[in-house]
Scaffold this motif. Structure first.
Motif, PDB file in Angstrom:
ATOM      1  N   ASP A 111       0.726   1.145 -17.328  1.00  0.00           N
ATOM      2  CA  ASP A 111       0.903   1.651 -18.693  1.00  0.00           C
ATOM      3  C   ASP A 111       1.299   3.122 -18.731  1.00  0.00           C
ATOM      4  N   ALA A 112       0.980   3.872 -17.678  1.00  0.00           N
ATOM      5  CA  ALA A 112       1.336   5.295 -17.617  1.00  0.00           C
ATOM      6  C   ALA A 112       2.705   5.516 -16.971  1.00  0.00           C
ATOM      7  N   GLY A 113       3.375   4.427 -16.586  1.00  0.00           N
ATOM      8  CA  GLY A 113       4.701   4.553 -15.995  1.00  0.00           C
ATOM      9  C   GLY A 113       4.717   4.705 -14.487  1.00  0.00           C
ATOM     10  N   ARG A 114       3.554   4.687 -13.846  1.00  0.00           N
ATOM     11  CA  ARG A 114       3.493   4.805 -12.385  1.00  0.00           C
ATOM     12  C   ARG A 114       3.936   3.503 -11.731  1.00  0.00           C
ATOM     13  N   ILE A 115       4.702   3.615 -10.674  1.00  0.00           N
ATOM     14  CA  ILE A 115       5.183   2.431  -9.965  1.00  0.00           C
ATOM     15  C   ILE A 115       4.044   1.810  -9.165  1.00  0.00           C
ATOM     16  N   LEU A 116       3.826   0.517  -9.386  1.00  0.00           N
ATOM     17  CA  LEU A 116       2.799  -0.232  -8.664  1.00  0.00           C
ATOM     18  C   LEU A 116       3.410  -1.024  -7.510  1.00  0.00           C
ATOM     19  N   GLY A 117       4.665  -1.413  -7.665  1.00  0.00           N
ATOM     20  CA  GLY A 117       5.336  -2.217  -6.664  1.00  0.00           C
ATOM     21  C   GLY A 117       6.664  -2.689  -7.208  1.00  0.00           C
TER      22      GLY A 117
END
Length: 108
Positions: A95-101
Protein backbone atom coordinates in the motif's frame (compact mmCIF):
# COMPACT_ATOMS: atom_id res chain seq x y z
CA UNK A 1 13.13 -27.62 -13.51
CA UNK A 2 15.23 -24.57 -14.44
CA UNK A 3 17.76 -23.42 -11.84
CA UNK A 4 17.33 -19.70 -10.98
CA UNK A 5 20.27 -17.74 -9.62
CA UNK A 6 19.61 -14.24 -8.32
CA UNK A 7 22.50 -11.86 -8.97
CA UNK A 8 20.81 -8.76 -7.53
CA UNK A 9 21.49 -7.48 -4.01
CA UNK A 10 17.93 -8.32 -2.88
CA UNK A 11 15.91 -11.51 -2.49
CA UNK A 12 13.61 -12.04 -5.49
CA UNK A 13 10.07 -13.01 -4.55
CA UNK A 14 7.96 -14.30 -7.42
CA UNK A 15 4.19 -14.25 -6.94
CA UNK A 16 1.39 -16.06 -8.75
CA UNK A 17 -0.83 -13.93 -10.97
CA UNK A 18 -3.13 -13.27 -7.99
CA UNK A 19 -0.33 -11.14 -6.51
CA UNK A 20 -0.54 -12.77 -3.09
CA UNK A 21 0.57 -16.39 -3.44
CA UNK A 22 4.36 -16.77 -3.39
CA UNK A 23 5.60 -19.23 -6.00
CA UNK A 24 9.36 -18.85 -5.51
CA UNK A 25 11.75 -16.99 -3.28
CA UNK A 26 15.22 -16.72 -4.77
CA UNK A 27 17.87 -15.43 -2.35
CA UNK A 28 20.68 -13.22 -3.56
CA UNK A 29 23.72 -15.28 -4.56
CA UNK A 30 26.02 -12.35 -5.29
CA UNK A 31 25.80 -9.33 -7.52
CA UNK A 32 26.47 -8.89 -11.23
CA UNK A 33 26.98 -5.26 -12.22
CA UNK A 34 27.71 -3.28 -15.33
CA UNK A 35 30.97 -1.36 -14.89
CA UNK A 36 30.16 2.35 -14.54
CA UNK A 37 32.22 5.39 -15.43
CA UNK A 38 31.32 8.98 -14.54
CA UNK A 39 32.71 12.22 -15.88
CA UNK A 40 31.61 15.63 -14.65
CA UNK A 41 30.54 17.68 -17.66
CA UNK A 42 29.10 20.74 -15.99
CA UNK A 43 27.12 22.21 -13.17
CA UNK A 44 23.55 23.39 -12.60
CA UNK A 45 22.95 25.74 -9.66
CA UNK A 46 26.04 24.36 -7.93
CA UNK A 47 25.02 20.74 -8.52
CA UNK A 48 27.53 18.63 -10.48
CA UNK A 49 26.20 17.21 -13.76
CA UNK A 50 27.90 14.02 -14.89
CA UNK A 51 27.90 11.88 -17.99
CA UNK A 52 27.57 8.23 -17.04
CA UNK A 53 28.48 5.26 -19.21
CA UNK A 54 28.14 1.55 -18.59
CA UNK A 55 30.53 -1.07 -19.89
CA UNK A 56 31.49 -4.68 -19.29
CA UNK A 57 29.63 -6.74 -16.71
CA UNK A 58 31.39 -7.83 -13.53
CA UNK A 59 30.34 -10.84 -11.43
CA UNK A 60 28.40 -12.67 -14.13
CA UNK A 61 29.14 -16.41 -14.33
CA UNK A 62 29.48 -18.19 -17.65
CA UNK A 63 26.31 -19.57 -19.20
CA UNK A 64 25.24 -22.95 -17.85
CA UNK A 65 22.65 -25.28 -19.38
CA UNK A 66 19.41 -25.31 -17.41
CA UNK A 67 20.28 -22.14 -15.46
CA UNK A 68 18.97 -18.59 -15.69
CA UNK A 69 20.25 -15.50 -13.91
CA UNK A 70 18.05 -12.77 -12.44
CA UNK A 71 19.93 -9.49 -12.87
CA UNK A 72 19.34 -5.73 -12.84
CA UNK A 73 18.07 -3.92 -15.91
CA UNK A 74 21.45 -2.22 -16.39
CA UNK A 75 23.27 -5.53 -16.24
CA UNK A 76 20.90 -7.12 -18.75
CA UNK A 77 21.28 -4.15 -21.10
CA UNK A 78 25.08 -4.32 -20.87
CA UNK A 79 25.11 -8.05 -21.71
CA UNK A 80 22.58 -8.16 -24.58
CA UNK A 81 24.42 -11.09 -26.15
CA UNK A 82 23.29 -13.36 -23.29
CA UNK A 83 19.97 -15.19 -23.56
CA UNK A 84 20.06 -16.50 -19.98
CA UNK A 85 19.58 -13.13 -18.25
CA UNK A 86 16.20 -12.11 -16.87
CA UNK A 87 14.87 -9.10 -15.00
CA UNK A 88 11.86 -8.86 -12.69
CA UNK A 89 8.64 -7.77 -14.39
CA UNK A 90 5.04 -6.96 -13.42
CA UNK A 91 5.97 -5.85 -9.91
CA UNK A 92 3.82 -6.37 -6.83
CA UNK A 93 3.73 -3.42 -4.41
CA UNK A 94 2.37 -2.85 -0.93
CA UNK A 95 0.00 0.00 0.00
CA UNK A 96 2.98 2.35 0.49
CA UNK A 97 4.31 1.60 -2.99
CA UNK A 98 7.26 -0.55 -1.87
CA UNK A 99 8.12 -3.42 -4.18
CA UNK A 100 7.39 -6.80 -2.61
CA UNK A 101 8.24 -8.93 -5.63
CA UNK A 102 7.07 -9.64 -9.15
CA UNK A 103 4.60 -11.77 -11.09
CA UNK A 104 6.82 -12.35 -14.12
CA UNK A 105 10.34 -12.33 -15.47
CA UNK A 106 11.36 -10.52 -18.68
CA UNK A 107 14.28 -10.33 -21.07
CA UNK A 108 15.82 -7.19 -22.54
Amino acid sequence: MIKMINLTPHEATIFAQDGSTVLHTVPSSGVARAYQTREQIGEINGIPVCKTAYGAVEGLPAQEDGTIYIVSVLTAQAAKDRDDLYIVDDTVRDDAGRILGCKALAQI
